[in-house]
Design an enzyme around this catalytic site. Sequence first.
Site, PDB file in Angstrom:
ATOM      1  N   GLY A  91       0.744   1.526  14.856  1.00 43.82           N
ATOM      2  CA  GLY A  91       1.494   1.051  15.963  1.00 43.82           C
ATOM      3  C   GLY A  91       1.723  -0.398  16.203  1.00 43.82           C
ATOM      4  N   THR A 149      -4.974   6.018   2.642  1.00 46.60           N
ATOM      5  CA  THR A 149      -5.381   7.241   2.815  1.00 46.60           C
ATOM      6  C   THR A 149      -6.145   7.632   1.643  1.00 46.60           C
ATOM      7  OG1 THR A 149      -3.403   7.616   3.886  1.00 46.60           O
ATOM      8  CG2 THR A 149      -4.658   9.509   3.668  1.00 46.60           C
ATOM      9  N   GLU A 199       0.910  -1.218   0.050  1.00 50.51           N
ATOM     10  CA  GLU A 199       0.200  -0.041   0.059  1.00 50.51           C
ATOM     11  C   GLU A 199       0.756   1.275   0.127  1.00 50.51           C
ATOM     12  OE1 GLU A 199      -2.184   2.320   3.553  1.00 50.51           O
ATOM     13  OE2 GLU A 199      -2.259   0.387   3.669  1.00 50.51           O
ATOM     14  N   GLY A 207       3.676  -0.469   9.093  1.00 52.53           N
ATOM     15  CA  GLY A 207       4.349   0.745   8.468  1.00 52.53           C
ATOM     16  C   GLY A 207       5.738   1.158   8.703  1.00 52.53           C
ATOM     17  N   SER A 208       5.755   1.915  10.062  1.00 50.18           N
ATOM     18  CA  SER A 208       7.403   2.438  10.379  1.00 50.18           C
ATOM     19  C   SER A 208       7.913   1.155  10.896  1.00 50.18           C
ATOM     20  CB  SER A 208       6.972   3.447  11.537  1.00 50.18           C
ATOM     21  OG  SER A 208       6.311   2.716  12.655  1.00 50.18           O
ATOM     22  N   LYS A 258     -10.089  -2.501   9.060  1.00 51.40           N
ATOM     23  CA  LYS A 258      -8.762  -2.005   9.164  1.00 51.40           C
ATOM     24  C   LYS A 258      -8.922  -1.432  10.621  1.00 51.40           C
ATOM     25  CE  LYS A 258      -5.838   1.947   8.275  1.00 51.40           C
ATOM     26  NZ  LYS A 258      -5.611   3.190   7.183  1.00 51.40           N
TER      27      LYS A 258
END
Length: 227
Positions: free
Chosen positions: A174, A84, A56, A194-195, A144
Amino acid sequence: MSPTAKRAAAEPAATTPTAPWPPLKRDLVAILRGLEPHEAEAVGAALVEAGIDAIEVPLNSPDPFTSIARLAKAFPMALIGAGTVLTADDADRLADTGATLLVSPNIDKAVMKLAKKHGLVTLPGVFTPTEALAALALGATGLKFFPASVLGPSGIKAISAVLPKGCRAGAVGGVSEADFAAYAAVGVRTFGLGSSLYAAGMEAAEVGRRARKAVDAWDEVFVGEKI
């Protein structure tokens, strides 16, 4: 009318999803916020080679539709799309790239209508039972739960108790490979990373290293599990 018939009549009719969830190697979605088009193929290859075949690119990344189009062309067997996604126009543009995945932080009727028209897999963001049931009524492929770090496994478990059996619940926000076992204990096996997986400008080799770590952790928890 019998009590059984009354209960059946009161239950909402099943809604056809915008598209079914595809058979992936692992139910892991790589979130590449900040990816630039010239990085797309190298980062995508690192992920796919590591064993993650859902990607994504959030639309608040630089020139996201170009990156998505390049990924969709380079990896046609993968689940590629955008995050988004906030407007119907964005959903239309996404379909034009050849993408098959639409992820949003919210639930929007116009976006879901266009997603269904284009046959896109959808993961709208939800946080409450009301939002979750509304998303499913609009044909969400899965949910989600965002931000999952706030809800935690116990929050998702509580909300899932009122959702239809077999509903796909994904934990996003997170979440890292260190959390897989805790979420697995409440029936969650789909994650958006993600991160913990990618940061803007990260070299493809480092993305690959992190992806292999996530894949190993997912396999340790889920491989051999009865689905």
